[in-house]
Design an enzyme around this catalytic site. Structure first.
Site, PDB file in Angstrom:
ATOM      1  N   ARG A  63       5.763   5.705   1.959  1.00  0.00           N
ATOM      2  CA  ARG A  63       4.594   6.581   1.999  1.00  0.00           C
ATOM      3  C   ARG A  63       4.257   6.884   3.458  1.00  0.00           C
ATOM      4  O   ARG A  63       4.565   6.078   4.347  1.00  0.00           O
ATOM      5  CB  ARG A  63       3.429   5.835   1.326  1.00  0.00           C
TER       6      ARG A  63
ATOM      7  N   GLY B  53      -5.908   7.026  -4.318  1.00  0.00           N
ATOM      8  CA  GLY B  53      -4.677   7.514  -4.939  1.00  0.00           C
ATOM      9  C   GLY B  53      -4.326   8.930  -4.530  1.00  0.00           C
ATOM     10  O   GLY B  53      -3.817   9.716  -5.337  1.00  0.00           O
TER      11      GLY B  53
ATOM     12  N   LYS C  85       0.789  -1.233   0.000  1.00  0.00           N
ATOM     13  CA  LYS C  85       0.000   0.000   0.000  1.00  0.00           C
ATOM     14  C   LYS C  85       0.821   1.284   0.000  1.00  0.00           C
ATOM     15  O   LYS C  85       0.301   2.376   0.241  1.00  0.00           O
ATOM     16  CB  LYS C  85      -1.017   0.067   1.158  1.00  0.00           C
TER      17      LYS C  85
ATOM     18  N   HIS D  53       8.192  -7.173  -1.474  1.00  0.00           N
ATOM     19  CA  HIS D  53       7.859  -6.490  -0.215  1.00  0.00           C
ATOM     20  C   HIS D  53       8.835  -6.924   0.887  1.00  0.00           C
ATOM     21  O   HIS D  53       8.669  -6.548   2.045  1.00  0.00           O
ATOM     22  CB  HIS D  53       6.453  -6.874   0.247  1.00  0.00           C
TER      23      HIS D  53
ATOM     24  N   SER E 282      -5.075   2.720   3.718  1.00  0.00           N
ATOM     25  CA  SER E 282      -5.137   1.966   2.472  1.00  0.00           C
ATOM     26  C   SER E 282      -5.154   0.459   2.757  1.00  0.00           C
ATOM     27  O   SER E 282      -5.943  -0.287   2.170  1.00  0.00           O
ATOM     28  CB  SER E 282      -3.925   2.344   1.608  1.00  0.00           C
TER      29      SER E 282
ATOM     30  N   GLY F 130       2.391   2.274  -2.679  1.00  0.00           N
ATOM     31  CA  GLY F 130       2.432   2.766  -4.053  1.00  0.00           C
ATOM     32  C   GLY F 130       3.069   1.772  -5.020  1.00  0.00           C
ATOM     33  O   GLY F 130       3.536   2.148  -6.107  1.00  0.00           O
TER      34      GLY F 130
ATOM     35  N   ARG G 202      -7.886   2.849  -5.203  1.00  0.00           N
ATOM     36  CA  ARG G 202      -8.968   3.301  -4.315  1.00  0.00           C
ATOM     37  C   ARG G 202      -9.117   4.814  -4.470  1.00  0.00           C
ATOM     38  O   ARG G 202      -9.990   5.282  -5.192  1.00  0.00           O
ATOM     39  CB  ARG G 202      -8.660   2.879  -2.866  1.00  0.00           C
TER      40      ARG G 202
ATOM     41  N   THR H 273       1.837  -0.514  -7.044  1.00  0.00           N
ATOM     42  CA  THR H 273       1.217  -0.642  -8.371  1.00  0.00           C
ATOM     43  C   THR H 273       1.658   0.507  -9.276  1.00  0.00           C
ATOM     44  O   THR H 273       1.984   0.299 -10.452  1.00  0.00           O
ATOM     45  CB  THR H 273      -0.321  -0.628  -8.221  1.00  0.00           C
TER      46      THR H 273
ATOM     47  N   TYR I  21       6.171   8.583  -1.872  1.00  0.00           N
ATOM     48  CA  TYR I  21       4.896   8.659  -2.599  1.00  0.00           C
ATOM     49  C   TYR I  21       4.393  10.104  -2.668  1.00  0.00           C
ATOM     50  O   TYR I  21       3.971  10.576  -3.730  1.00  0.00           O
ATOM     51  CB  TYR I  21       3.878   7.764  -1.881  1.00  0.00           C
TER      52      TYR I  21
HETATM   53  P1  PAP Z   1       0.102  -3.305  -3.159  1.00  0.00           P
HETATM   54  O1  PAP Z   1       1.330  -3.101  -2.343  1.00  0.00           O
HETATM   55  O2  PAP Z   1      -0.890  -4.235  -2.540  1.00  0.00           O
HETATM   56  O3  PAP Z   1       0.366  -3.598  -4.577  1.00  0.00           O
HETATM   57  P2  PAP Z   1      -0.136  -0.499  -3.589  1.00  0.00           P
HETATM   58  O4  PAP Z   1      -0.176  -0.351  -5.058  1.00  0.00           O
HETATM   59  O5  PAP Z   1       1.123  -0.202  -2.891  1.00  0.00           O
HETATM   60  O6  PAP Z   1      -0.682  -1.916  -3.144  1.00  0.00           O
HETATM   61  O7  PAP Z   1      -1.193   0.444  -2.920  1.00  0.00           O
HETATM   62  C1  PAP Z   1      -2.360   0.865  -3.494  1.00  0.00           C
HETATM   63  C2  PAP Z   1      -2.431   2.352  -3.205  1.00  0.00           C
HETATM   64  O8  PAP Z   1      -1.796   3.049  -4.265  1.00  0.00           O
HETATM   65  C3  PAP Z   1      -3.874   2.805  -3.159  1.00  0.00           C
HETATM   66  O9  PAP Z   1      -3.894   3.908  -2.262  1.00  0.00           O
HETATM   67  P3  PAP Z   1      -5.213   4.373  -1.510  1.00  0.00           P
HETATM   68  O10 PAP Z   1      -5.832   3.160  -0.884  1.00  0.00           O
HETATM   69  O11 PAP Z   1      -4.768   5.371  -0.501  1.00  0.00           O
HETATM   70  O12 PAP Z   1      -6.072   4.984  -2.551  1.00  0.00           O
HETATM   71  C4  PAP Z   1      -4.063   3.197  -4.603  1.00  0.00           C
HETATM   72  O13 PAP Z   1      -5.173   4.029  -4.811  1.00  0.00           O
HETATM   73  C5  PAP Z   1      -2.756   3.880  -4.914  1.00  0.00           C
HETATM   74  N1  PAP Z   1      -2.484   3.916  -6.351  1.00  0.00           N
HETATM   75  C6  PAP Z   1      -2.645   2.916  -7.257  1.00  0.00           C
HETATM   76  N2  PAP Z   1      -2.309   3.335  -8.486  1.00  0.00           N
HETATM   77  C7  PAP Z   1      -1.904   4.621  -8.357  1.00  0.00           C
HETATM   78  C8  PAP Z   1      -1.450   5.596  -9.296  1.00  0.00           C
HETATM   79  N3  PAP Z   1      -1.335   5.329 -10.590  1.00  0.00           N
HETATM   80  N4  PAP Z   1      -1.108   6.810  -8.811  1.00  0.00           N
HETATM   81  C9  PAP Z   1      -1.210   7.095  -7.501  1.00  0.00           C
HETATM   82  N5  PAP Z   1      -1.667   6.232  -6.578  1.00  0.00           N
HETATM   83  C10 PAP Z   1      -1.995   4.991  -6.992  1.00  0.00           C
END
Ligand code: PAP
Length: 344
Positions: free
Chosen positions: A180, A312, A94, A158, A188, A96, A310, A98, A246
């Site tokens: 982050r 972002g 969570k 991770h 998140s 960032g 979610r 992705t 992030y």
């Molecule tokens: P993971 O470690 O399980 O892969 P990860 O991608 O780190 O998850 O976390 C998802 C968070 O990155 C979400 O944050 P939020 O819950 O606070 O919204 C998601 O919305 C955010 N996220 C995914 N894609 C993007 C993007 N392209 N730009 C900015 N934030 C993003």
């Protein structure tokens, strides 16, 4: 240490060429889960986020029976063979992941897709988790994703620094570390874990999530020890670790994407900058764009693709944490990061 490579030197995941999505080998996975079950039974455990238990191993917490799990970590430590040119994208869940995967994939493969119809770009077809695999997932594969031993491999993980497979340390591999604000990571993770949580356990309340998180009990955590581990290496070996935040990526995406490209060995040329290549990649990987592409389908442990998108945003914690919760996390952060240049 081997130095950066031209963008063409990164190999493409084979599924992209074969246009067939890859799946984890379930049989191999079951064998690996079974191999470590006795070891698992000896470890301290606590209430889990997505399943019943979370286990402490080598000072950090991991859940079991997922792709990104304690068993995959143990199997990697036993078998993974790093190569000197490997680059690892490291994050806490969570933080960032992705987004970082999407940006990195788009950067290193940009010449390959330059003159093609953008609609054929893998990031408009596959989830970023499919484009840049976790080593925790690769360990379950029977067929390697990357076949050419001369090409550089791009992986994500991770795993905390001190628990990385020894071959990664021995090879002097490079890392991009993205961290982050812990408060936004907590929020998140709270939503994500509840989406994945075993139905039989009921939903985690935010108070329960806060309690686990503040005790350091989160997937691959504690949060603070994970960040500190990579931060230390980034200070000792700045050429080895690119340390990104992030919040900075959100406020100044352009400079940070350029830094990332440079570190990856594929800096933007003057011509590229003049013709808008940086902005094109930022747009391709934007939350708005990727969340639209990932409305349907699943990746990794059958997680719905949309679960990775979610809000972002920076600062959603203000809508969830009480003043007391916020103060407690500030105190822990202050104490854990004392003397370090990490602030939010
Ligand atoms: P993971 O470690 O399980 O892969 P990860 O991608 O780190 O998850 O976390 C998802 C968070 O990155 C979400 O944050 P939020 O819950 O606070 O919204 C998601 O919305 C955010 N996220 C995914 N894609 C993007 C993007 N392209 N730009 C900015 N934030 C993003």
């Amino acid at each position: 240490m081997s130095m950066p490579l031209a963008s063409q030197a990164f190999s493409l995941p084979s599924f992209i060429d074969k246009s067939s999505d890859k799946v984890v080998d379930k049989e191999n996975m079951a064998l690996i889960f079974d191999r470590y079950k006795d070891k698992l039974a000896t470890l301290p455990k606590e209430r889990g986020w997505t399943c019943e238990n979370i286990y402490m191993y080598q000072g950090f917490w991991f859940e079991s029976m997922h792709t990104v799990s304690i068993e995959s970590l143990m199997a990697l430590q036993d078998t993974f063979e790093a190569r000197p040119n490997d680059i690892y994208l490291v994050t806490l869940p969570k933080a960032g992941t992705t987004w970082l995967k999407a940006l990195t994939f788009a950067l290193v493969h940009r010449t390959r897709y330059k003159n093609r119809d953008l609609l054929t770009h893998p990031l408009l077809v596959y989830n970023p988790h499919t484009c840049v695999p976790f080593i925790e997932v690769e360990v379950f594969e029977n067929t390697p994703t990357y076949v050419d031993p001369h090409l550089s491999r791009l992986f994500a993980t991770h795993i905390p620094y001190t628990s990385l497979p020894q071959s990664i340390h021995d090879c002097g591999c490079r890392f991009v570390y993205l961290y982050r604000n812990p408060k936004d990571v907590l929020v998140s993770l709270f939503y994500f874990a509840n989406k994945l949580r075993d139905k039989s356990l009921g939903q985690l309340t935010f108070e329960e999530a806060f309690e686990l998180f503040s005790k350091g009990i989160m997937l691959s955590g504690s949060y603070w020890d994970h960040v500190k581990g990579y931060h230390k290496v980034s200070l000792e070996h700045p050429e080895k670790v690119l340390f990104l935040k992030y919040e900075d990526m959100i406020t100044d995406t352009t400079s940070n994407v350029k830094r990332l490209a440079k570190f990856l060995g594929c800096p933007f040329t003057e011509e590229e900058e003049a013709t808008g290549a940086v902005q094109e990649i930022i747009k391709l990987c934007s939350f708005g764009n990727l969340s639209k592409v990932n409305k349907h389908g699943t990746s990794l442990d059958d997680v719905p693709n949309h679960a990775y998108f979610r809000e972002g945003k920076v600062g959603d914690w203000m809508n969830h944490l009480t003043d007391d919760m916020s103060r407690i996390l500030d105190e822990i952060t202050e104490q854990k990061f004392h003397g370090l240049e990490i602030s939010f």
